[in-house]
Design a protein around this motif. Structure first.
Motif, PDB file in Angstrom:
ATOM      1  N   ARG A 119       0.780  -1.076  -0.030  1.00 28.90           N
ATOM      2  CA  ARG A 119       0.045   0.064  -0.052  1.00 28.90           C
ATOM      3  C   ARG A 119       0.836   1.379  -0.074  1.00 28.90           C
ATOM      4  NH1 ARG A 119      -5.335  -0.156   0.352  1.00 28.90           N
ATOM      5  NH2 ARG A 119      -5.468   2.060   1.206  1.00 28.90           N
ATOM      6  N   LYS A 120       1.982   1.263   0.668  1.00 27.44           N
ATOM      7  CA  LYS A 120       2.720   2.300   0.538  1.00 27.44           C
ATOM      8  C   LYS A 120       3.280   2.729  -0.459  1.00 27.44           C
ATOM      9  CE  LYS A 120       7.003   3.266   0.987  1.00 27.44           C
ATOM     10  NZ  LYS A 120       8.693   3.150   1.243  1.00 27.44           N
ATOM     11  N   THR A 121       3.934   2.004  -1.248  1.00 25.90           N
ATOM     12  CA  THR A 121       4.450   2.024  -2.413  1.00 25.90           C
ATOM     13  C   THR A 121       3.246   2.331  -3.569  1.00 25.90           C
ATOM     14  OG1 THR A 121       6.384   0.422  -2.426  1.00 25.90           O
ATOM     15  CG2 THR A 121       5.487   0.892  -4.371  1.00 25.90           C
ATOM     16  N   ALA A 122       2.255   1.752  -3.528  1.00 27.66           N
ATOM     17  CA  ALA A 122       1.244   2.127  -4.507  1.00 27.66           C
ATOM     18  C   ALA A 122       0.710   3.537  -4.085  1.00 27.66           C
ATOM     19  CB  ALA A 122       0.011   1.119  -4.284  1.00 27.66           C
ATOM     20  N   ASN A 123       0.518   4.001  -2.784  1.00 21.46           N
ATOM     21  CA  ASN A 123       0.261   5.229  -2.565  1.00 21.46           C
ATOM     22  C   ASN A 123       1.354   6.290  -2.884  1.00 21.46           C
ATOM     23  OD1 ASN A 123      -2.330   5.120  -1.424  1.00 21.46           O
ATOM     24  ND2 ASN A 123      -1.613   4.617   0.502  1.00 21.46           N
ATOM     25  N   VAL A 124       2.315   5.966  -2.860  1.00 23.63           N
ATOM     26  CA  VAL A 124       3.369   6.927  -3.461  1.00 23.63           C
ATOM     27  C   VAL A 124       3.305   7.250  -5.064  1.00 23.63           C
ATOM     28  CG1 VAL A 124       5.979   7.207  -3.975  1.00 23.63           C
ATOM     29  CG2 VAL A 124       5.317   6.339  -1.745  1.00 23.63           C
ATOM     30  N   VAL A 125       2.935   6.075  -5.830  1.00 21.97           N
ATOM     31  CA  VAL A 125       2.750   6.316  -7.085  1.00 21.97           C
ATOM     32  C   VAL A 125       1.594   6.829  -7.700  1.00 21.97           C
ATOM     33  CG1 VAL A 125       2.550   4.863  -9.347  1.00 21.97           C
ATOM     34  CG2 VAL A 125       4.076   4.252  -7.744  1.00 21.97           C
ATOM     35  N   LEU A 126       0.456   6.739  -6.799  1.00 20.86           N
ATOM     36  CA  LEU A 126      -0.766   7.357  -7.254  1.00 20.86           C
ATOM     37  C   LEU A 126      -0.728   8.781  -6.777  1.00 20.86           C
ATOM     38  CD1 LEU A 126      -3.236   4.521  -5.547  1.00 20.86           C
ATOM     39  CD2 LEU A 126      -2.861   4.866  -7.969  1.00 20.86           C
ATOM     40  N   PHE A 130       0.453  10.320 -10.735  1.00 20.40           N
ATOM     41  CA  PHE A 130      -0.779  10.288 -11.016  1.00 20.40           C
ATOM     42  C   PHE A 130      -1.660  11.343 -10.544  1.00 20.40           C
ATOM     43  CE2 PHE A 130      -0.169   5.755 -12.021  1.00 20.40           C
ATOM     44  CZ  PHE A 130       0.402   5.982 -13.363  1.00 20.40           C
ATOM     45  N   LYS A 131      -1.163  12.051  -9.451  1.00 21.07           N
ATOM     46  CA  LYS A 131      -1.733  13.124  -8.785  1.00 21.07           C
ATOM     47  C   LYS A 131      -3.176  12.718  -8.156  1.00 21.07           C
ATOM     48  CE  LYS A 131       1.571  15.561  -9.752  1.00 21.07           C
ATOM     49  NZ  LYS A 131       2.777  15.710  -9.002  1.00 21.07           N
ATOM     50  N   ILE A 132      -3.361  11.425  -7.821  1.00 22.15           N
ATOM     51  CA  ILE A 132      -4.611  10.880  -7.199  1.00 22.15           C
ATOM     52  C   ILE A 132      -4.437  11.114  -5.639  1.00 22.15           C
ATOM     53  CG2 ILE A 132      -5.911   9.018  -6.827  1.00 22.15           C
ATOM     54  CD1 ILE A 132      -5.123   7.886  -9.591  1.00 22.15           C
ATOM     55  N   GLU A 160      -3.042   4.966   8.082  1.00 20.76           N
ATOM     56  CA  GLU A 160      -3.426   5.555   6.859  1.00 20.76           C
ATOM     57  C   GLU A 160      -4.957   5.957   6.774  1.00 20.76           C
ATOM     58  OE1 GLU A 160      -4.181   4.152   2.390  1.00 20.76           O
ATOM     59  OE2 GLU A 160      -2.833   2.852   3.446  1.00 20.76           O
ATOM     60  N   LYS A 161      -5.636   4.776   7.621  1.00 22.77           N
ATOM     61  CA  LYS A 161      -7.072   5.142   7.493  1.00 22.77           C
ATOM     62  C   LYS A 161      -7.509   6.086   8.560  1.00 22.77           C
ATOM     63  CE  LYS A 161      -8.586   0.156   6.406  1.00 22.77           C
ATOM     64  NZ  LYS A 161      -9.094  -1.065   7.222  1.00 22.77           N
ATOM     65  N   ASP A 162      -6.859   6.459   9.513  1.00 22.49           N
ATOM     66  CA  ASP A 162      -7.232   7.418  10.355  1.00 22.49           C
ATOM     67  C   ASP A 162      -6.753   8.890  10.024  1.00 22.49           C
ATOM     68  OD1 ASP A 162      -8.352   7.775  12.987  1.00 22.49           O
ATOM     69  OD2 ASP A 162      -6.425   8.074  13.953  1.00 22.49           O
ATOM     70  N   LEU A 163      -5.664   8.926   9.141  1.00 22.33           N
ATOM     71  CA  LEU A 163      -5.033   9.971   8.409  1.00 22.33           C
ATOM     72  C   LEU A 163      -6.248  10.499   7.540  1.00 22.33           C
ATOM     73  CD1 LEU A 163      -1.384   9.507   8.238  1.00 22.33           C
ATOM     74  CD2 LEU A 163      -2.488  11.411   9.463  1.00 22.33           C
ATOM     75  N   TRP A 172      -4.581  15.384   1.287  1.00 18.74           N
ATOM     76  CA  TRP A 172      -3.913  14.005   1.451  1.00 18.74           C
ATOM     77  C   TRP A 172      -2.428  14.136   1.059  1.00 18.74           C
ATOM     78  CZ3 TRP A 172      -8.192   9.648   0.168  1.00 18.74           C
ATOM     79  CH2 TRP A 172      -8.987   9.591   1.163  1.00 18.74           C
ATOM     80  N   SER A 173      -2.217  14.372  -0.202  1.00 19.51           N
ATOM     81  CA  SER A 173      -0.970  14.047  -0.843  1.00 19.51           C
ATOM     82  C   SER A 173       0.052  15.051  -0.030  1.00 19.51           C
ATOM     83  CB  SER A 173      -1.005  14.264  -2.215  1.00 19.51           C
ATOM     84  OG  SER A 173      -1.835  13.240  -2.950  1.00 19.51           O
ATOM     85  N   ASP A 174      -0.333  16.245   0.094  1.00 15.18           N
ATOM     86  CA  ASP A 174       0.318  17.439   0.497  1.00 15.18           C
ATOM     87  C   ASP A 174       0.830  17.050   2.221  1.00 15.18           C
ATOM     88  OD1 ASP A 174       0.683  18.946  -1.918  1.00 15.18           O
ATOM     89  OD2 ASP A 174      -0.928  20.246  -1.259  1.00 15.18           O
TER      90      ASP A 174
END
Length: 206
Positions: A119-126, A130-132, A160-163, A172-174
């Motif tokens: 999930r961490k790696t996937a979230n970094v890429v997203l 991809f600016k998701i 992650e869920k709590d954040l 989220w991303s910032d």
């Protein structure tokens, strides 16, 4: 942490770390994916040194799979755990070619099916490629979130869920970049610099 305090903390961090972004160098979603896999248990600075040379030739999955696991391992050896990482990078590259027409997938569900991608790696890429909106919980985000009280959890997924619940989606991303940089520069693991901390008045640690 109360909502008004969370809002205040995010406001302070946004002014403290303006323009905070991913420290990994990349020119495509594929390059970021590979760099993030390499970054596990390794500094971003070291990864950038390795990928600067690696991506001169092997910056696409079709090129990467021309390498054997042993050849790739030698190129990424200094990143640590190079045998496992080379196996996952080649496995992921092959699946991107055979299952995704050579393109890095844009959903969490598809990304975490790739070898070595959590999930961490996937979230970094997203988030970065991809600016998701996404929150990647690395060791810094996990530590800082629990320490200051902006989110609580015994696992990265719980944090992650709590954040995601406590922070507006458009931030989220910032926000995850603010927490990373705060963890690197002030809220360090062994000796947090609390006397220099701009969000100390709102911190649960003190």
């Amino acid at each position: 942490m109360k909502k008004e305090h969370i809002d205040k903390v995010l406001d302070i961090l946004s002014k403290t770390y303006p323009g905070a972004k991913c420290a990994l160098n990349f020119n495509s979603p594929y390059e970021l994916l590979i760099a993030t896999i390499l970054s596990a248990q390794c500094t971003d600075q070291r990864v950038n040194i390795v990928t600067k040379e690696l991506f001169k030739v092997y910056n696409k999955p079709e090129k990467m799979v021309e390498l054997t696991q042993e050849q790739l391992g030698e190129k990424i050896r200094s990143c640590g755990f190079y045998k496992n990482k080379s196996k996952n990078i080649l496995g992921t590259s092959k699946e991107i070619i055979t299952k995704h027409h050579g393109q890095v997938p844009k959903t969490m569900e598809e990304l975490i099916k790739l070898p070595g991608v959590g999930r961490k790696t996937a979230n970094v890429v997203l988030s970065n490629a991809f600016k998701i909106p996404a929150i990647a919980v690395d060791t810094h985000v996990f530590r800082v979130s629990n320490r200051i009280g902006i989110a609580k959890g015994k696992t990265p997924e719980a944090v992650e869920k709590d954040l995601m619940k406590n922070i507006p989606k458009h931030m989220w991303s910032d926000a995850h970049h603010y927490l990373i940089w705060h963890g690197r520069t002030v809220c360090k693991s062994r000796k947090p610099r609390c006397v220099d901390c701009v969000i100390a008045p709102y911190c649960s640690y003190l």
